[in-house]
Scaffold this motif. Structure first.
Motif, PDB file in Angstrom:
ATOM      1  N   SER A  41       0.864  -1.180   0.000  1.00  0.00           N
ATOM      2  CA  SER A  41       0.000   0.000   0.000  1.00  0.00           C
ATOM      3  C   SER A  41       0.898   1.227   0.000  1.00  0.00           C
ATOM      4  CB  SER A  41      -0.914   0.002   1.236  1.00  0.00           C
ATOM      5  OG  SER A  41      -1.791  -1.081   1.204  1.00  0.00           O
ATOM      6  N   SER A  49      -4.601   2.805   3.824  1.00  0.00           N
ATOM      7  CA  SER A  49      -5.304   2.955   5.097  1.00  0.00           C
ATOM      8  C   SER A  49      -4.533   3.921   5.982  1.00  0.00           C
ATOM      9  CB  SER A  49      -5.428   1.595   5.789  1.00  0.00           C
ATOM     10  OG  SER A  49      -6.173   0.708   4.999  1.00  0.00           O
ATOM     11  N   CYS A  82      -9.854   7.343  11.398  1.00  0.00           N
ATOM     12  CA  CYS A  82      -9.293   6.120  10.820  1.00  0.00           C
ATOM     13  C   CYS A  82     -10.105   5.749   9.577  1.00  0.00           C
ATOM     14  CB  CYS A  82      -9.343   4.971  11.828  1.00  0.00           C
ATOM     15  SG  CYS A  82      -8.371   5.234  13.317  1.00  0.00           S
ATOM     16  N   VAL A  84      -9.830   4.912   4.975  1.00  0.00           N
ATOM     17  CA  VAL A  84      -9.126   4.711   3.712  1.00  0.00           C
ATOM     18  C   VAL A  84      -9.115   6.020   2.937  1.00  0.00           C
ATOM     19  CG1 VAL A  84      -9.108   3.441   1.528  1.00  0.00           C
ATOM     20  CG2 VAL A  84      -9.806   2.294   3.632  1.00  0.00           C
ATOM     21  N   LEU A  97     -13.889   3.744   8.330  1.00  0.00           N
ATOM     22  CA  LEU A  97     -14.167   2.320   8.430  1.00  0.00           C
ATOM     23  C   LEU A  97     -15.211   2.092   9.516  1.00  0.00           C
ATOM     24  CD1 LEU A  97     -10.560   0.874   8.195  1.00  0.00           C
ATOM     25  CD2 LEU A  97     -12.123   1.493   6.365  1.00  0.00           C
TER      26      LEU A  97
END
Length: 340
Positions: A41, A49, A82, A84, A97
């Motif tokens: 990522s 994330s 928190c 994406v 999320l």
């Protein structure tokens, strides 16, 4: 070395989480796969994330717009929640999320009927309130386009009743709530299958949410609201014909199962198809446990992995297959990155 008992949080209200008893080797393999996925990522990846206070790398020459879940801190853009990181043209925002579903017009959703009210059904679609499906916003079983009458309203419960699972499309938000519509043959009541619930963020909006997996004889519907349906494939025209018989059991004075004779096989799902439904459902459970984004391609990869390794359906929920799934995801993302 004794086994290490690990409970992974499950992203679903109908699943209580997979309790995995990992041995030392499996634990190391899983941690290694997670570290590899994190490194894949890349910082420039829009799907990266982030947690609170993480810096979001941006190309300031693009003139980006900072949206929800971001704030300026000492000249840098950091995440305030928190989630994406998402990019829509020049807009950068963080999609939270574990949040409830946020509907958009045109979304394909799967829901469960909670109430049959005058001229409408109310459905649980994982939204902050029940959605509304008006009698006037759906196809009637006879397929004829006409004005709804008082007789149609009296027969509403013969179409959908409480606890029925339905597929529909988001029409829009009105004064009395979120409205759905089901004006096509592909929408309507879902039967002979399983309903799974995962966190909505695991389902990305795509052009196609209906999938007929011909090699397994099943249909897969990935609802944007996190409700996933896996069931025996049913041709809409055949289903409409069967519905006509179901709505008129009084012709023989018997229930549907005993009236159609040569159509009884339509009621009972073949064993092989039921196994395929359960295998696909378990693949989704494992992906949900690991928090991986779900597409039909990813789900089928995990199903095919279990078949190629001769893993029984019930064994898919074991610790070894969970680790294998994580390693398969590393392999998939690595090859995808090389192609990119």
């Amino acid at each position: 070395m004794g086994n290490l008992f690990v409970v992974y949080p499950q992203c679903s209200s109908d699943m209580r989480g997979l309790q995995l008893s990992l041995n030392h080797t499996q634990k190391i393999r899983l941690e290694r796969a997670q570290e590899r996925l994190k490194s894949l990522s890349s910082k420039g990846n829009s799907d990266a994330s982030v947690v609170v206070a993480d810096t979001i790398p941006l190309n300031y020459e693009d003139g980006v717009l900072k949206g929800h879940g971001t704030l300026d801190l000492n000249g840098e853009v950091v995440a305030s929640i928190c989630g994406v990181v998402e990019r829509v043209n020049k807009l950068i925002y963080v999609r939270a999320l574990r949040a409830r579903y946020k509907p958009e017009v045109g979304d394909i959703v799967v829901g469960r009927v909670t109430e049959v009210a005058p001229k409408r059904w109310r459905l649980d679609i994982n939204y902050s309130q029940d959605a509304v499906l008006m009698l006037s916003s759906m196809n009637l079983p006879d397929g004829i386009q006409r004005r709804r009458t008082a007789v149609d309203e009296l027969n509403m419960r013969s179409i959908f009743e409480e606890n029925d699972v339905i597929c529909a499309e988001v029409r829009g938000l009105q004064h009395d709530g979120l409205h759905l519509q089901a004006r096509s043959q592909k929408y309507g009541k879902l039967e002979r299958g399983q309903l799974l619930i995962v966190s909505p963020y695991l389902i990305k909006r795509r052009k196609q949410h209906f999938h007929h997996l011909d090699q397994y004889g099943i249909d897969l519907i990935l609802g944007c609201n996190g409700f996933i349906w896996i069931g025996e494939h049913v041709d809409p025209k055949e289903d409409a014909m069967i519905e006509d018989h179901v709505d008129k059991p009084e012709q023989k004075g018997l229930k549907f199962e005993g009236t159609l004779g040569n159509q009884v096989q339509e009621v009972y799902t073949p064993l092989k198809t039921r196994q395929n439904i359960c295998r696909t459902a378990n693949a989704i459970r494992v992906l949900s446990t690991l928090g991986f984004i779900m597409t039909v391609e990813v789900i089928m990869e995990i199903v095919n992995l279990s078949i190629s390794l001769n893993i029984d359906v019930h064994e898919m929920l074991g610790s070894e297959f969970c680790v294998l799934t994580a390693e398969k995801e590393v392999e998939r993302r690595s090859s995808s990155k090389k192609r990119g």
